[in-house]
Design an enzyme around this catalytic site. Structure first.
Site, PDB file in Angstrom:
ATOM      1  CG  ASN A 116      39.080  36.079  32.573  1.00 35.77           C
ATOM      2  OD1 ASN A 116      39.929  35.841  33.438  1.00 35.77           O
ATOM      3  ND2 ASN A 116      37.775  35.939  32.798  1.00 35.77           N
ATOM      4  CG  PHE A 120      42.320  35.315  41.439  1.00 33.09           C
ATOM      5  CD1 PHE A 120      41.200  35.609  40.666  1.00 33.09           C
ATOM      6  CD2 PHE A 120      42.197  34.339  42.419  1.00 33.09           C
ATOM      7  CE1 PHE A 120      39.990  34.947  40.880  1.00 33.09           C
ATOM      8  CE2 PHE A 120      40.994  33.687  42.636  1.00 33.09           C
ATOM      9  CZ  PHE A 120      39.895  33.972  41.867  1.00 33.09           C
ATOM     10  CB  SER A 181      38.170  32.246  39.334  1.00 34.27           C
ATOM     11  OG  SER A 181      39.073  32.399  38.247  1.00 34.27           O
ATOM     12  CG  ASN A 183      40.983  31.849  34.561  1.00 37.66           C
ATOM     13  OD1 ASN A 183      41.004  30.996  33.688  1.00 37.66           O
ATOM     14  ND2 ASN A 183      40.171  32.884  34.527  1.00 37.66           N
ATOM     15  CB  THR A 184      43.103  30.108  41.006  1.00 32.38           C
ATOM     16  OG1 THR A 184      43.265  31.511  40.789  1.00 32.38           O
ATOM     17  CG2 THR A 184      43.998  29.666  42.144  1.00 32.38           C
ATOM     18  CE  LYS A 219      31.112  36.022  40.125  1.00 31.48           C
ATOM     19  NZ  LYS A 219      31.749  37.240  39.613  1.00 31.48           N
ATOM     20  CG  ASN A 248      33.388  33.403  38.295  1.00 34.02           C
ATOM     21  OD1 ASN A 248      33.804  33.983  37.299  1.00 34.02           O
ATOM     22  ND2 ASN A 248      34.005  33.456  39.461  1.00 34.02           N
TER      23      ASN A 248
END
Length: 350
Positions: A116, A120, A181, A183-184, A219, A248
């Site tokens: 993915n 967010f 994450s 993805n940011t 996390k 994660n």
């Protein structure tokens, strides 16, 4: 039956479209009190042998749903009614944001994995707070996972997290700072202790001053070097955090850009858990996530030192009764080993 439906029907549709349809169906279920209560009675963990206490919160079972599924706190009660011991909502950011361009969610069916790059996508902290204020029709432990708004520069990250914490910490059973994450842009930089210390200190001040004092966890990513895992563990102890969630998604894979979850993450997630347990012992609550597919995985994580375990991709491939099935089998296993409580298994092989 579910496996047949998944292979013949669901996997032929866009993964994110199926996700949104599922969340909508569960949100509808959450508004049907009688059905919700009947499902909770039939599927939620009720066996006393499964009960776990962590950071002052009582969990009916050790297996919960990881953040990433219920991004806007829309259906936590329905998810709990399907057998999860807790539900972690989010990741929620201070400001609403659409996330990354689609397509951004991909199945790797043979590997029992997902990639993915959602980014967010959520309606923001204020919208989530409105949902979390609603009375809960069935018992559910709700963790709230918060992250950085994409447009906020790194220098203002702490203030951005504090905004989310002020809105959500009073409504959460526990709060999670997500700095892992992929993805940011720039988010994982915040795992560096020099940047993480002021961020966690600021959020902890908010969490400590809620009416019931909200437990705070951080996390981390599986891609941290071992010495960085140690450094985060030491920082968590120094600041008096309540726990660490490991791990994660990983960016160490080939294929689509984004974070990989599921079976391929199993080995590294277990390695990080064992390293954390060796570093902190039982002074912190360790929550293990990544590659959890069945009761054997949950049992192994408990033995290695996890107090709680989380799954997400395993649920996607395992079907709606996945968590209920695992909890039933864990209860039988605990009794087979002569345990009065599953907590007696925690850390046995650490």
């Amino acid at each position: 039956m579910y496996r047949l439906v998944f292979t013949q029907v669901l996997r032929r549709f866009d993964a994110e479209a199926v996700h949104h349809l599922t969340v909508s169906a569960l949100a509808l279920l959450a508004r049907l009190p009688l059905v919700k209560r009947l499902l909770h009675r039939a599927l939620a963990p009720h066996d006393p042998v499964l009960r776990v206490s962590a950071f002052g919160v009582h969990f009916p079972g050790p297996l919960g749903l990881a953040a990433g599924f219920d991004k806007d706190a829309a259906c936590a009660e329905a998810i709990a009614a399907l057998g999860f011991g807790h539900v972690e909502v989010g990741t929620i950011t201070a400001h609403a944001q659409p996330g990354n361009p689609r397509p951004r969610l991909f199945r790797l069916t043979k590997e029992h994995a997902l990639i993915n790059r959602m980014g967010f996508n959520n309606a923001g902290a204020a919208a989530a707070a409105r949902r979390l204020r609603r009375a809960r029709g069935v018992p559910v432990v709700v963790g709230v996972n918060i992250g950085k708004t994409k447009v906020v520069p790194e220098s203002e990250a702490a203030a951005d997290y504090v905004t989310s914490a002020k809105a959500l910490a009073p409504l959460a059973d526990y709060l999670v700072v997500n700095v892992s994450s992929p993805n940011t842009p720039g988010l994982r930089n915040l795992q560096a202790v020099s940047l993480l210390r002021p961020l966690l200190t600021a959020v902890k001040e908010v969490a400590d001053n809620t009416p019931r004092r909200t437990p705070l966890l951080v996390k981390i990513a599986p891609d941290l070097a071992d010495e960085d895992v140690d450094a985060v563990a030491d920082l968590a102890l120094e600041l008096g955090l309540d726990g660490i969630i490991a791990t994660n998604t990983t960016i160490k894979h080939t294929g689509e850009t984004g974070g990989l979850s599921g079976r391929p993450l199993k080995g590294r997630s277990l390695e990080v858990l064992r390293r954390l347990r060796a570093r902190v012992g039982d002074r912190l609550t360790l929550v293990s996530a990544g590659g959890v597919e069945d009761e054997d995985d949950v049992w192994e994580r408990l033995l290695a030192g996890a107090t709680l375990v989380q799954g997400y991709t395993g649920w996607i491939y395992g079907g709606p009764l996945w968590a209920a099935r695992i909890h039933r089998r864990l209860a039988r296993r605990a009794r087979r080993h002569g345990l009065k409580s599953i907590t007696e298994a925690i850390g046995r092989t650490a």
